[in-house]
Design an enzyme around this catalytic site. Structure first.
Site, PDB file in Angstrom:
ATOM      1  N   HIS A  16       0.867  -1.208   0.000  1.00 23.40           N
ATOM      2  CA  HIS A  16       0.000   0.000   0.000  1.00 23.40           C
ATOM      3  C   HIS A  16       0.887   1.236   0.000  1.00 23.40           C
ATOM      4  O   HIS A  16       1.478   1.587   1.023  1.00 23.40           O
ATOM      5  CB  HIS A  16      -0.910   0.009   1.233  1.00 23.40           C
ATOM      6  CG  HIS A  16      -1.873   1.155   1.248  1.00 23.40           C
ATOM      7  ND1 HIS A  16      -3.212   0.994   1.500  1.00 23.40           N
ATOM      8  CD2 HIS A  16      -1.707   2.486   1.047  1.00 23.40           C
ATOM      9  CE1 HIS A  16      -3.817   2.166   1.440  1.00 23.40           C
ATOM     10  NE2 HIS A  16      -2.916   3.096   1.179  1.00 23.40           N
ATOM     11  N   HIS A  18       1.566   5.392  -1.665  1.00 24.01           N
ATOM     12  CA  HIS A  18       1.217   6.582  -2.459  1.00 24.01           C
ATOM     13  C   HIS A  18       2.497   7.167  -3.037  1.00 24.01           C
ATOM     14  O   HIS A  18       3.406   7.527  -2.281  1.00 24.01           O
ATOM     15  CB  HIS A  18       0.537   7.641  -1.583  1.00 24.01           C
ATOM     16  CG  HIS A  18      -0.748   7.173  -0.997  1.00 24.01           C
ATOM     17  ND1 HIS A  18      -1.967   7.365  -1.609  1.00 24.01           N
ATOM     18  CD2 HIS A  18      -1.007   6.471   0.141  1.00 24.01           C
ATOM     19  CE1 HIS A  18      -2.921   6.814  -0.867  1.00 24.01           C
ATOM     20  NE2 HIS A  18      -2.366   6.268   0.197  1.00 24.01           N
ATOM     21  N   LYS A 102      -9.316  -0.127  -6.008  1.00 26.82           N
ATOM     22  CA  LYS A 102      -9.338   0.576  -4.717  1.00 26.82           C
ATOM     23  C   LYS A 102     -10.683   1.240  -4.477  1.00 26.82           C
ATOM     24  O   LYS A 102     -11.183   1.998  -5.316  1.00 26.82           O
ATOM     25  CB  LYS A 102      -8.222   1.633  -4.711  1.00 26.82           C
ATOM     26  CG  LYS A 102      -8.177   2.476  -3.461  1.00 26.82           C
ATOM     27  CD  LYS A 102      -7.692   1.696  -2.260  1.00 26.82           C
ATOM     28  CE  LYS A 102      -7.890   2.478  -0.977  1.00 26.82           C
ATOM     29  NZ  LYS A 102      -6.767   2.463  -0.092  1.00 26.82           N
ATOM     30  N   HIS A 139     -10.605   1.116   1.690  1.00 26.38           N
ATOM     31  CA  HIS A 139     -10.403   2.108   2.752  1.00 26.38           C
ATOM     32  C   HIS A 139     -11.636   1.955   3.636  1.00 26.38           C
ATOM     33  O   HIS A 139     -12.717   2.414   3.293  1.00 26.38           O
ATOM     34  CB  HIS A 139     -10.287   3.528   2.188  1.00 26.38           C
ATOM     35  CG  HIS A 139     -10.000   4.534   3.267  1.00 26.38           C
ATOM     36  ND1 HIS A 139      -8.795   5.184   3.405  1.00 26.38           N
ATOM     37  CD2 HIS A 139     -10.763   4.957   4.308  1.00 26.38           C
ATOM     38  CE1 HIS A 139      -8.831   5.962   4.465  1.00 26.38           C
ATOM     39  NE2 HIS A 139     -10.018   5.853   5.035  1.00 26.38           N
ATOM     40  N   HIS A 177      -4.748  -0.751   5.767  1.00 30.34           N
ATOM     41  CA  HIS A 177      -4.281   0.009   6.939  1.00 30.34           C
ATOM     42  C   HIS A 177      -5.224  -0.084   8.140  1.00 30.34           C
ATOM     43  O   HIS A 177      -5.774   0.912   8.584  1.00 30.34           O
ATOM     44  CB  HIS A 177      -3.990   1.470   6.586  1.00 30.34           C
ATOM     45  CG  HIS A 177      -5.015   2.153   5.710  1.00 30.34           C
ATOM     46  ND1 HIS A 177      -6.354   2.168   5.987  1.00 30.34           N
ATOM     47  CD2 HIS A 177      -4.859   2.859   4.570  1.00 30.34           C
ATOM     48  CE1 HIS A 177      -6.984   2.857   5.054  1.00 30.34           C
ATOM     49  NE2 HIS A 177      -6.099   3.280   4.176  1.00 30.34           N
ATOM     50  N   ASP A 249       1.417   2.654   3.564  1.00 31.66           N
ATOM     51  CA  ASP A 249       0.555   3.835   3.376  1.00 31.66           C
ATOM     52  C   ASP A 249       1.389   5.114   3.426  1.00 31.66           C
ATOM     53  O   ASP A 249       0.898   6.171   3.817  1.00 31.66           O
ATOM     54  CB  ASP A 249      -0.577   3.898   4.408  1.00 31.66           C
ATOM     55  CG  ASP A 249      -1.717   4.812   3.954  1.00 31.66           C
ATOM     56  OD1 ASP A 249      -1.756   5.165   2.760  1.00 31.66           O
ATOM     57  OD2 ASP A 249      -2.551   5.165   4.788  1.00 31.66           O
TER      58      ASP A 249
END
Ligand code: DOR
Ligand code: ZN
Length: 348
Positions: A16, A18, A102, A139, A177, A249
């Site tokens: 995970h 970004h 996602k 999420h 997460h 994350d």
């Protein structure tokens, strides 16, 4: 290999991550490629990665930014919206480089405005994902402002996750997460579901947000929780259960956008992720479980081969820099200015 001061493990992956785009992508990617062989790349760009064509183009930009001499494979995802078509999901499955879809509840976090407004709208898409075996990356927080921010994950489980799993029992799901003992218990009891855990949720509780003043660099979503939840996550991560695996994350925001009257959510951990995880595992004397969590259970869940190269960490104290460069504004790493007791030595 494990002794008290050196560990060598199979090269890990980040399930995970970004990376953003443009200048930020170029600045942060080398931190990840130093430590990880692959990463699941989050699609919440502006505008988001919604089609196979978007993902193919973004993947090319990532590949072009890999530093010379580093081997790295970006595993792409699509951003689900109310309008994603089942055909796009079939095309995503055929495009071998897309590994998950996602789901952001609209308004839950950074760049989630175009996320799903009503889970019911996605039934057609979930049916195809279940049929072709394409994982749904959740999420898992409700966005209802009447629900306390610290309870949004727990309420998501009851209100959305349980009904979703009973309707689509064979849909592979990654509960991203996770931050609560409720999520840990749910993951252990469910099937076709695994969870990622970040370094910040293993190392810190919500007191860190308010230590001597407001601490924006500890603000991420889902937000840090009470100590009892941190302990449950640490127990889960170090338990040897293949249902829990590494997902940092890591979410870069400029210093200016974090230290702001309305600061962005996200902790930056790509710089020193494996060192942070080593510290968390060492704190409960469980370094022998780090390799499974970091390098085995993720690829096993995604049905990908485990990596064949390795990474070595040694017990050496070093100081995390106060600040890293980012577009003239700076990027503050998690635990900036503090000592950390594990250091990555080599990666082969
Ligand atoms: O803290 C977070 N930051 N949580 C998310 O879900 C998104 C992320 C980001 O993109 O900055
Ligand atoms: Zn994220």
């Amino acid at each position: 290999m494990l002794n008290s001061s050196i560990i060598t493990i199979r090269k890990p992956d980040d399930w995970h991550l970004h990376l953003r785009d443009g200048e930020i992508l170029k600045a942060v990617l080398p931190h990840t490629t130093r430590q990880f062989a692959r990463a699941i790349i989050m699609p919440n760009l502006k505008p988001p990665i919604r089609s196979v064509a978007d993902a193919a183009a973004y993947r090319k930009r990532i590949l072009a930014a890999i530093p010379q001499g580093h081997q790295f494979e970006p595993l792409m995802t699509l951003y689900l919206t109310d309008n994603t078509s089942p055909q796009e999901i079939r095309a995503a499955k055929s495009a071998q480089f897309i590994k998950g879809i996602k789901y952001y509840p609209s308004g839950a976090t950074t760049n989630s405005d175009l996320g799903v407004t009503d889970m019911g709208k996605c039934n057609g898409v979930f049916e195809v994902m279940e049929a072709v075996g394409l994982p749904l990356l959740l999420h898992g927080e409700v966005t209802d402002h009447r629900v306390d921010v610290f309870d949004r994950e727990k309420v998501f489980i009851e209100k959305y996750l349980i009904p979703l799993q009973s309707r689509f029992p064979n849909l592979p799901i990654v509960f991203e997460h996770i931050t609560t003992k409720d999520a840990v218990q749910y993951v252990l009891a469910a099937s076709n579901l695994a969870a990622t855990i970040t370094p910040q949720h293993l190392l810190f509780n919500r007191n860190s947000l308010f230590q001597g003043g407001i601490r924006p660099h500890f603000y991420c979503l889902p937000i840090l929780k009470r100590e009892e939840h941190r302990l449950a996550l640490l127990q889960a991560a170090t338990s040897g259960s293949p249902r829990f695996f590494l997902g940092t994350d890591s979410a870069p925001h400029t210093k200016q956008n974090k230290e702001n009257s309305c600061g962005c959510a996200g902790c930056y951990s790509a710089f020193h992720a494996m060192e942070l995880y080593a510290e968390a595992f060492d704190s409960v004397d469980a370094l022998d479980r780090l390799e499974g969590f970091a390098s085995f259970y993720g690829p096993d869940f995604y049905q990908l081969p485990r990596n064949t190269t390795s990474l070595t960490l040694t017990k050496t104290t070093w100081r995390v820099p106060d600040e890293l460069g980012l577009m003239g504004s700076g990027l503050i790493p998690l635990r900036a200015g503090e000592d950390i007791s594990w250091k990555m030595m080599e990666s082969g």
